[in-house]
Each structure stands twice: as C-alpha cells, then as structure tokens.
Motif scaffolding. Structure first.
Motif, PDB file in Angstrom:
ATOM      1  N   VAL A 131      -9.936  -3.959   7.611  1.00 38.01           N
ATOM      2  CA  VAL A 131     -10.108  -5.395   7.389  1.00 38.01           C
ATOM      3  C   VAL A 131     -10.873  -5.654   6.094  1.00 38.01           C
ATOM      4  O   VAL A 131     -10.591  -6.614   5.372  1.00 38.01           O
ATOM      5  CB  VAL A 131     -10.814  -6.048   8.585  1.00 38.01           C
ATOM      6  N   PHE A 132     -11.822  -4.800   5.772  1.00 37.39           N
ATOM      7  CA  PHE A 132     -12.557  -4.939   4.516  1.00 37.39           C
ATOM      8  C   PHE A 132     -11.595  -4.871   3.327  1.00 37.39           C
ATOM      9  O   PHE A 132     -11.620  -5.717   2.432  1.00 37.39           O
ATOM     10  CB  PHE A 132     -13.610  -3.843   4.415  1.00 37.39           C
ATOM     11  N   ASN A 133     -10.731  -3.861   3.306  1.00 37.53           N
ATOM     12  CA  ASN A 133      -9.742  -3.741   2.233  1.00 37.53           C
ATOM     13  C   ASN A 133      -8.764  -4.906   2.255  1.00 37.53           C
ATOM     14  O   ASN A 133      -8.335  -5.397   1.198  1.00 37.53           O
ATOM     15  CB  ASN A 133      -8.978  -2.425   2.368  1.00 37.53           C
ATOM     16  N   LEU A 134      -8.409  -5.348   3.450  1.00 42.19           N
ATOM     17  CA  LEU A 134      -7.483  -6.467   3.585  1.00 42.19           C
ATOM     18  C   LEU A 134      -8.039  -7.735   2.953  1.00 42.19           C
ATOM     19  O   LEU A 134      -7.336  -8.448   2.224  1.00 42.19           O
ATOM     20  CB  LEU A 134      -7.187  -6.700   5.071  1.00 42.19           C
ATOM     21  N   LEU A 135      -9.298  -8.026   3.197  1.00 43.21           N
ATOM     22  CA  LEU A 135      -9.905  -9.246   2.659  1.00 43.21           C
ATOM     23  C   LEU A 135     -10.057  -9.182   1.139  1.00 43.21           C
ATOM     24  O   LEU A 135      -9.898 -10.186   0.445  1.00 43.21           O
ATOM     25  CB  LEU A 135     -11.256  -9.487   3.329  1.00 43.21           C
ATOM     26  N   ILE A 136     -10.385  -7.993   0.629  1.00 43.16           N
ATOM     27  CA  ILE A 136     -10.479  -7.843  -0.828  1.00 43.16           C
ATOM     28  C   ILE A 136      -9.129  -8.100  -1.480  1.00 43.16           C
ATOM     29  O   ILE A 136      -9.013  -8.820  -2.473  1.00 43.16           O
ATOM     30  CB  ILE A 136     -10.992  -6.438  -1.194  1.00 43.16           C
ATOM     31  N   MET A 137      -8.084  -7.519  -0.895  1.00 39.33           N
ATOM     32  CA  MET A 137      -6.751  -7.691  -1.480  1.00 39.33           C
ATOM     33  C   MET A 137      -6.255  -9.122  -1.327  1.00 39.33           C
ATOM     34  O   MET A 137      -5.594  -9.669  -2.212  1.00 39.33           O
ATOM     35  CB  MET A 137      -5.784  -6.702  -0.828  1.00 39.33           C
ATOM     36  N   THR A 142     -11.650  -8.173  14.649  1.00 42.22           N
ATOM     37  CA  THR A 142     -11.705  -6.721  14.865  1.00 42.22           C
ATOM     38  C   THR A 142     -12.826  -6.056  14.083  1.00 42.22           C
ATOM     39  O   THR A 142     -13.149  -4.887  14.352  1.00 42.22           O
ATOM     40  CB  THR A 142     -10.364  -6.081  14.480  1.00 42.22           C
ATOM     41  N   MET A 143     -13.414  -6.752  13.100  1.00 41.21           N
ATOM     42  CA  MET A 143     -14.552  -6.187  12.383  1.00 41.21           C
ATOM     43  C   MET A 143     -15.814  -6.173  13.237  1.00 41.21           C
ATOM     44  O   MET A 143     -16.717  -5.353  13.007  1.00 41.21           O
ATOM     45  CB  MET A 143     -14.818  -6.986  11.095  1.00 41.21           C
ATOM     46  N   PHE A 144     -15.890  -7.058  14.211  1.00 40.74           N
ATOM     47  CA  PHE A 144     -17.104  -7.202  15.010  1.00 40.74           C
ATOM     48  C   PHE A 144     -16.946  -6.704  16.442  1.00 40.74           C
ATOM     49  O   PHE A 144     -17.938  -6.391  17.094  1.00 40.74           O
ATOM     50  CB  PHE A 144     -17.537  -8.668  15.033  1.00 40.74           C
ATOM     51  N   PHE A 145     -15.718  -6.648  16.932  1.00 42.55           N
ATOM     52  CA  PHE A 145     -15.491  -6.257  18.322  1.00 42.55           C
ATOM     53  C   PHE A 145     -14.424  -5.165  18.381  1.00 42.55           C
ATOM     54  O   PHE A 145     -13.400  -5.241  17.695  1.00 42.55           O
ATOM     55  CB  PHE A 145     -15.042  -7.463  19.165  1.00 42.55           C
ATOM     56  N   ASN A 146     -14.697  -4.179  19.220  1.00 39.83           N
ATOM     57  CA  ASN A 146     -13.786  -3.054  19.383  1.00 39.83           C
ATOM     58  C   ASN A 146     -13.539  -2.812  20.860  1.00 39.83           C
ATOM     59  O   ASN A 146     -14.426  -3.078  21.686  1.00 39.83           O
ATOM     60  CB  ASN A 146     -14.368  -1.805  18.705  1.00 39.83           C
ATOM     61  N   GLY A 147     -12.378  -2.302  21.179  1.00 42.48           N
ATOM     62  CA  GLY A 147     -12.049  -2.069  22.581  1.00 42.48           C
ATOM     63  C   GLY A 147     -12.920  -1.024  23.239  1.00 42.48           C
ATOM     64  O   GLY A 147     -13.092  -1.022  24.460  1.00 42.48           O
ATOM     65  N   GLY A 148     -13.485  -0.113  22.449  1.00 36.77           N
ATOM     66  CA  GLY A 148     -14.314   0.942  23.012  1.00 36.77           C
ATOM     67  C   GLY A 148     -13.581   2.272  23.014  1.00 36.77           C
ATOM     68  O   GLY A 148     -12.351   2.349  22.885  1.00 36.77           O
ATOM     69  N   LEU A 149     -14.336   3.323  23.182  1.00 33.95           N
ATOM     70  CA  LEU A 149     -13.795   4.679  23.089  1.00 33.95           C
ATOM     71  C   LEU A 149     -12.789   4.981  24.187  1.00 33.95           C
ATOM     72  O   LEU A 149     -11.683   5.465  23.926  1.00 33.95           O
ATOM     73  CB  LEU A 149     -14.951   5.680  23.127  1.00 33.95           C
ATOM     74  N   ILE A 156      -6.083 -14.805  10.064  1.00 29.30           N
ATOM     75  CA  ILE A 156      -7.327 -14.328   9.459  1.00 29.30           C
ATOM     76  C   ILE A 156      -8.383 -14.092  10.538  1.00 29.30           C
ATOM     77  O   ILE A 156      -9.117 -13.099  10.510  1.00 29.30           O
ATOM     78  CB  ILE A 156      -7.839 -15.337   8.412  1.00 29.30           C
ATOM     79  N   GLY A 157      -8.439 -14.994  11.502  1.00 29.35           N
ATOM     80  CA  GLY A 157      -9.408 -14.836  12.586  1.00 29.35           C
ATOM     81  C   GLY A 157      -9.166 -13.576  13.397  1.00 29.35           C
ATOM     82  O   GLY A 157     -10.107 -12.888  13.791  1.00 29.35           O
ATOM     83  N   ILE A 158      -7.892 -13.267  13.657  1.00 31.69           N
ATOM     84  CA  ILE A 158      -7.565 -12.045  14.397  1.00 31.69           C
ATOM     85  C   ILE A 158      -8.047 -10.819  13.637  1.00 31.69           C
ATOM     86  O   ILE A 158      -8.609  -9.878  14.215  1.00 31.69           O
ATOM     87  CB  ILE A 158      -6.047 -11.966  14.657  1.00 31.69           C
ATOM     88  N   ALA A 159      -7.817 -10.822  12.322  1.00 28.13           N
ATOM     89  CA  ALA A 159      -8.239  -9.685  11.512  1.00 28.13           C
ATOM     90  C   ALA A 159      -9.763  -9.553  11.484  1.00 28.13           C
ATOM     91  O   ALA A 159     -10.314  -8.465  11.690  1.00 28.13           O
ATOM     92  CB  ALA A 159      -7.688  -9.815  10.095  1.00 28.13           C
ATOM     93  N   VAL A 160     -10.459 -10.657  11.248  1.00 30.38           N
ATOM     94  CA  VAL A 160     -11.921 -10.623  11.145  1.00 30.38           C
ATOM     95  C   VAL A 160     -12.545 -10.283  12.503  1.00 30.38           C
ATOM     96  O   VAL A 160     -13.588  -9.616  12.568  1.00 30.38           O
ATOM     97  CB  VAL A 160     -12.446 -11.968  10.617  1.00 30.38           C
TER      98      VAL A 160
END
Length: 298
Positions: free
Chosen positions: A159-165, A125-132, A119-123
């Motif tokens: 991740v938003f859809n993942l958490l809802i499901m 990615t909601m706040f941090f991205n590798g960049g363009l 769950i932590g790995i998934a969440v």
C-alpha cells in the motif's frame, strides 16, 4: 591563485567557503560512520573465531579464514535455494509491479466512481491484518501451501508503494491524456504508451522496493513451505545459522564447526546482500527523483 567564483562570476564569501568545508567534513564523517558496520561485517566474514570473540576485528580480517564460505558455497542445496530466491524475486516483482501500476492508475482518476472506497480498502490493510492463523488457513485452503505462490502473492501489493505511485500519476499533465483520447487511444493505450514511459523514475524506485522485499523475505517461506528444495536462500541461511549455533552450543561437531558458527552471520549477510548491491547502482539515479516526484504535489 585565483579566488573561487560562483556560476554568476561573483567571489564566494569567506563564510560560504567555511560552510562548504564544514559541510564536506561532516558528510565524509557520516559516510564513514555508515560504512563502518558493513566493512566490519566483511572483515569478520574472513576472520578467525578467536579474533572475532576477542573483538579484534574492525576494518581488516584477523586470522584469515574462508571455512564458512567453503561450507556454504559447497552445499548444493544452497545454490538451488539461491535460484529459488532469484525466481521468487523476478516473478514476484513483475506481478507486484503489474498490480501496483494498474491499481494506482485507476485510483489517480478523480472522476472514477467509488474511488474513495477503493482507496479506503487499500489504506485499511495498512492498519489491520487478518492475523497469522487466518492467513495460514487462507493460504492452505487456496491450495498454495508448498508452492511458490505462497511466497509471492501475499506481498504482491504494498500500500505504501501504491500510494506513492498514485500520487505520481496524479501529477502527470492531464493534457497529454486528453490529446491521446482525441487521437483515439483507449485508456489501456494511454496507460501503456504514454503514462508508463513517463514514469520510469517511480517505476525504477518501486522495482527496487519490491525486489529488496522479496529478496529478503523468509518468514512467508518459513510458514508455508515444508520442502527444502522450495526454500529461498534467506530461509536456508537462517536455518544454517540456527543449526550452526546449536552445534556449537552442544559441542557435537569437530573443531571446524566453531569456526563456522562464529562468523556465519557475517558470511550470510555478505552472500545475501551482494545481488542487491549489484542492482542498486543501475537504479540509483532514479531512486531519489522517483520518491520525490511521487510524494510532492504541485
């Protein structure tokens, strides 16, 4: 004339009737406010450039004009790119749903070891991205540049859809799975034969979310695709808008170009939104219930 009654046979009070009337009027007003921009866009797509520039277009077309529709629909590349968008949306949504449902079902099992880490790995990615630039280098090094997978795979899991499901799966009765295990079903059998049939509402909601995201996406294609024949229709129309605006600015085309450049944004919006409007009525009944079931525990 008989007075209105409730389902229990009691007369509605004057205050309740007044509230109903006021509430109805307010909701009708909100609906009109929400529909006004869309109706205006439709009217502008069929209006002349002079009427649009003069601000005369509201609910009805002024100076009927279909030059832009003819210019866009008469382009063979437009229909090829439209087919690409359909392909990317169908394949991308299928892959996204397969990954999201399986991952969410795994995360919904509280006895799973390492569940918190997943769950932590998934969440994360909601706040941090590798960049363009790192993403571009990754896609290129994997050999996915100028392929459909460059458009489909980067957005395969939301991740938003993942958490809802995940929340929805957690609310399913545990007794059903226990009974299925006693009958000899494996976890995969429980998932496909019991869990998924009970999850039609949230699945329909997620299909709509993913479909709209893939249908409207143009930025990934803009980054990773160089061949015109691979473009989605959104990127084709984006380039068309930019090209028409440039042509109008430089005055390099004949008089018809100005007609096209003035209402091309309205035309492109109408052409891209039609398929979503056709699909939405079939999943609308699942939409609210799917989101609520996936977001409320109890």
């Amino acid at each position: 004339m008989p007075e209105p009654r409730t389902t229990l046979g009691r007369r509605d009070s004057a205050g309740y009737r007044a509230f109903t009337i006021v509430n109805t009027v307010i909701l009708i007003g909100v609906c009109l406010i929400m529909l006004y921009p869309f109706v205006t866009v439709i009217a502008q797509s069929f209006s002349s450039t002079g009427a649009i520039k003069a601000g005369l277009v509201s609910f009805w077309p002024v100076g009927f004009n279909i030059d832009t529709y003819v210019a866009v629909s008469g382009n063979g590349m437009f229909w090829r790119n439209y087919g690409n968008t359909v392909l990317y949306t169908v394949v991308g949504t299928a892959i996204a749903m397969a990954l999201t449902t399986t991952y969410a079902y795994v995360l919904s099992k509280k006895h799973l070891r390492g569940r918190g880490v997943l769950i932590g790995i998934a969440v994360f990615t909601m706040f941090f991205n590798g960049g363009l630039v790192p993403n571009y280098v990754l896609i290129s090094s994997l050999g996915m540049k100028n392929t459909m997978w460059a458009v489909i795979l980067p957005g395969a899991i939301s991740v938003f859809n993942l958490l809802i499901m995940k929340s929805f799966f957690e609310n399913l009765p545990v007794e059903l799975e226990e009974a299925a295990q006693i009958d000899g079903l494996s976890w995969f059998g429980i998932f496909t034969r019991i869990v998924l049939p009970l999850s039609k509402a949230v699945i329909a909601t997620m299909v709509l979310f993913y479909s709209v995201a893939y249908w409207n996406d143009w930025f990934n294609a803009f980054l990773y695709l160089d061949k015109n024949e691979l473009f989605p229709v959104t990127l084709f129309l984006r380039n068309l808008i930019a090209g028409a605006s440039t042509t109008a600015t430089e005055s390099a085309a004949a008089g018809g170009a100005d007609e096209i450049s003035s209402n091309i944004q309205s035309v492109t919006m109408i052409l891209t939104v039609i398929p979503i409007l056709c699909i939405y009525p079939f999943v609308q009944k699942y939409f609210v219930s799917g989101v609520m079931l996936g977001s409320v525990k109890g």
